[in-house]
Design an enzyme around this catalytic site. Structure first.
Site, PDB file in Angstrom:
ATOM      1  N   TYR A  56      -8.781  10.033   8.402  1.00  0.00           N
ATOM      2  CA  TYR A  56      -9.291  10.446   7.084  1.00  0.00           C
ATOM      3  C   TYR A  56     -10.826  10.492   7.119  1.00  0.00           C
ATOM      4  CZ  TYR A  56     -11.259   8.992   2.573  1.00  0.00           C
ATOM      5  OH  TYR A  56     -12.055   8.835   1.474  1.00  0.00           O
TER       6      TYR A  56
ATOM      7  N   SER B 111     -17.737  10.402   1.869  1.00  0.00           N
ATOM      8  CA  SER B 111     -17.363   8.983   1.817  1.00  0.00           C
ATOM      9  C   SER B 111     -18.257   8.179   2.741  1.00  0.00           C
ATOM     10  CB  SER B 111     -15.914   8.871   2.278  1.00  0.00           C
ATOM     11  OG  SER B 111     -15.618   7.540   2.616  1.00  0.00           O
TER      12      SER B 111
ATOM     13  N   LYS C 246     -13.842  13.729   6.856  1.00  0.00           N
ATOM     14  CA  LYS C 246     -15.066  13.746   6.035  1.00  0.00           C
ATOM     15  C   LYS C 246     -16.286  14.025   6.912  1.00  0.00           C
ATOM     16  CE  LYS C 246     -13.365  12.208   2.208  1.00  0.00           C
ATOM     17  NZ  LYS C 246     -13.533  12.656   0.894  1.00  0.00           N
TER      18      LYS C 246
HETATM   19  C1  UD1 Z   1     -10.712   2.800   1.606  1.00  0.00           C
HETATM   20  C2  UD1 Z   1     -11.400   3.806   2.468  1.00  0.00           C
HETATM   21  C3  UD1 Z   1     -12.454   4.510   1.647  1.00  0.00           C
HETATM   22  C4  UD1 Z   1     -11.838   5.124   0.382  1.00  0.00           C
HETATM   23  C5  UD1 Z   1     -11.168   4.005  -0.398  1.00  0.00           C
HETATM   24  C6  UD1 Z   1     -10.475   4.547  -1.631  1.00  0.00           C
HETATM   25  C7  UD1 Z   1     -11.927   3.462   4.866  1.00  0.00           C
HETATM   26  C8  UD1 Z   1     -12.309   2.484   5.903  1.00  0.00           C
HETATM   27  N1  UD1 Z   1     -11.914   3.049   3.598  1.00  0.00           N
HETATM   28  O1  UD1 Z   1     -11.684   1.815   1.286  1.00  0.00           O
HETATM   29  O2  UD1 Z   1     -13.070   5.522   2.387  1.00  0.00           O
HETATM   30  O3  UD1 Z   1     -12.823   5.724  -0.422  1.00  0.00           O
HETATM   31  O4  UD1 Z   1     -10.188   3.394   0.450  1.00  0.00           O
HETATM   32  O5  UD1 Z   1      -9.361   5.292  -1.278  1.00  0.00           O
HETATM   33  O6  UD1 Z   1     -11.674   4.585   5.174  1.00  0.00           O
HETATM   34  N2  UD1 Z   1      -7.826  -5.562   0.108  1.00  0.00           N
HETATM   35  C9  UD1 Z   1      -7.063  -6.713   0.032  1.00  0.00           C
HETATM   36  N3  UD1 Z   1      -5.775  -6.588  -0.436  1.00  0.00           N
HETATM   37  C10 UD1 Z   1      -5.234  -5.384  -0.825  1.00  0.00           C
HETATM   38  C11 UD1 Z   1      -6.047  -4.213  -0.747  1.00  0.00           C
HETATM   39  C12 UD1 Z   1      -7.328  -4.346  -0.259  1.00  0.00           C
HETATM   40  O7  UD1 Z   1      -7.510  -7.804   0.387  1.00  0.00           O
HETATM   41  O8  UD1 Z   1      -4.055  -5.329  -1.217  1.00  0.00           O
HETATM   42  C13 UD1 Z   1      -9.228  -5.684   0.579  1.00  0.00           C
HETATM   43  C14 UD1 Z   1      -9.532  -4.842   1.817  1.00  0.00           C
HETATM   44  O9  UD1 Z   1      -9.385  -5.599   2.997  1.00  0.00           O
HETATM   45  C15 UD1 Z   1     -11.007  -4.497   1.564  1.00  0.00           C
HETATM   46  C16 UD1 Z   1     -11.131  -4.429   0.046  1.00  0.00           C
HETATM   47  O10 UD1 Z   1     -10.028  -5.144  -0.476  1.00  0.00           O
HETATM   48  O11 UD1 Z   1     -11.841  -5.538   2.021  1.00  0.00           O
HETATM   49  C17 UD1 Z   1     -11.093  -3.023  -0.509  1.00  0.00           C
HETATM   50  O12 UD1 Z   1      -9.979  -2.327   0.058  1.00  0.00           O
HETATM   51  P1  UD1 Z   1      -9.479  -0.907  -0.484  1.00  0.00           P
HETATM   52  O13 UD1 Z   1      -9.438  -0.911  -1.977  1.00  0.00           O
HETATM   53  O14 UD1 Z   1      -8.231  -0.566   0.247  1.00  0.00           O
HETATM   54  O15 UD1 Z   1     -10.621   0.102  -0.090  1.00  0.00           O
HETATM   55  P2  UD1 Z   1     -11.381   0.272   1.315  1.00  0.00           P
HETATM   56  O16 UD1 Z   1     -10.522  -0.058   2.461  1.00  0.00           O
HETATM   57  O17 UD1 Z   1     -12.678  -0.455   1.155  1.00  0.00           O
END
Ligand code: UD1
Length: 348
Positions: free
Chosen positions: A164, A127, A168
């Site tokens: 997590y 990752s 990795k």
């Molecule tokens: C996280 C993990 C990544 C993993 C991925 C899929 C970390 C830091 N990140 O990525 O390794 O592969 O999950 O499981 O370990 N967001 C919103 N609202 C929401 C959900 C998300 O605004 O309800 C925003 C978050 O702030 C972020 C983006 O959307 O900026 C993507 O978030 P998310 O889909 O949760 O994935 P990551 O945090 O990028």
């Protein structure tokens, strides 16, 4: 030509079930291991429905070396696709030891048996969280700059933002040593935001309860299962104030694993190791994702601005040119197509 046999750990999960299908359809024999803690048998039945036959499946926890060894005794594996991990970032912050036990101990038992049974080729599903999390704190890309690339494979990996990510990072390092001192051939594929559903619409990302990740959350709002999306803050120094990511279609992502294996298969020496970023190279902000999803679904996606989650990284995206040059791979599916495909599923 002899059909190659692959062991796929955690093959009933969302991404890994796509791998089983893709590899079976490319004339590999897959053997699935999964402890069903975080996945359900209906996905196995769906794999069966797509393929029209059942790939071999064993309900085994990787930490149970005796049961795992029974599987190694039955087959002569050519290589291993190692996915086995728990992956909910928030949960890893609440239960770090649980994550270390599952992800690390499970991997160690697997690597021990690989060594005993002389199975030396492995692709590890890593990752982008392995990269230095402090480095991502500047909220790049700067406003308006579309072409700025951030992480590349040579960047330092350490200082992960959550347990997590630490698992990795540690597994990558263990594999690095196994390539140096135990002749393992290793490819670490680092990806970040895999999204959406299989074109058959039988396998998709549909977590129970509240999704943690953006893509399934948006789909649940579009289909009125959830009332609105929380956007985790809107005042960063990015193009529109929300963070950016690189979202890659899960089917494209799995194709990349096939390319990576071709590279391993053609080696004429042992002890190889390399790392690849698996991203499209096109970043999208959270607000842009909302707009793209509206276009794909023709539905409104109500949202509210909420505080940052404490494990959230700032904008994260990478330079995908190494994969393009060496694995000769670029993402084929556009974000709109991925979203439309997912929506067909959620709208079913
Ligand atoms: C996280 C993990 C990544 C993993 C991925 C899929 C970390 C830091 N990140 O990525 O390794 O592969 O999950 O499981 O370990 N967001 C919103 N609202 C929401 C959900 C998300 O605004 O309800 C925003 C978050 O702030 C972020 C983006 O959307 O900026 C993507 O978030 P998310 O889909 O949760 O994935 P990551 O945090 O990028």
């Amino acid at each position: 030509m002899k059909q190659k046999t692959i062991l796929i750990t955690w093959g009933i999960g969302y991404i890994w079930s796509h791998a089983v299908i893709a590899f079976e359809q490319t004339w590999y024999k897959t053997v699935i291991i999964d402890n069903l803690d975080n996945s359900c048998l209906s996905t196995y039945r769906n794999i069966w429905e797509i393929l029209w036959y059942k790939p071999d499946f064993y309900e085994v926890d990787l930490r149970n070396k005796e049961k795992l060894e029974e599987v190694f005794k039955k087959y002569s594996f050519d290589w291993v696709l190692h996915f086995a991990w728990l992956k909910a970032v928030w949960e890893s912050c609440e239960k770090p030891l649980h994550y270390f036990d599952n992800n690390l101990v499970g991997s160690l038992r697997l690597f021990e048996l690989m060594q005993s049974y002389n199975v030396k080729n492995i692709i590890f599903s890593s990752s982008a969280t392995v990269y230095d999390s402090n480095r991502s704190i500047p909220t790049f890309p700067p406003k308006g700059e579309r072409s700025f690339n951030w992480f590349s494979e040579n960047d330092l990996t350490w200082n992960t933002s959550n347990p997590y990510g630490t698992t990795k990072f540690l597994i990558e390092n263990i594999l690095n040593d196994l390539s140096k001192f135990a002749s393992f051939n290793v490819i670490n594929l680092r990806y970040f935001n895999p999204i959406w559903a299989h074109p058959s619409w039988l396998i998709w990302e549909n977590p129970d309860g509240l999704p943690n990740n953006l893509s399934p959350f948006i789909m649940k709002v579009a289909s009125w299962e959830l009332p609105y999306l929380n956007v985790f803050w809107d005042d960063y120094e990015t193009i529109d104030g929300s963070w950016v990511r690189d979202y890659i279609d899960v089917v494209d992502l799995i194709d990349w694993h096939l390319k990576a294996y071709e590279l391993l298969e053609n080696l004429d020496f042992s002890g190889f190791i390399d790392n690849f970023n698996l991203w499209t190279g096109k970043w999208v902000s959270v607000f842009e994702m909302i707009q793209e999803s509206k276009n794909a679904t023709w539905k409104d996606i109500p949202f509210k601005i909420a505080p940052r989650r404490n494990w959230d990284l700032a904008s994260v995206y990478c330079n995908p040119s190494k994969s393009k040059n060496i694995l000769e791979w670029t993402a084929k599916t556009s974000l709109q197509d991925s979203l439309k495909n997912a929506w067909k599923f959620y709208n079913k």
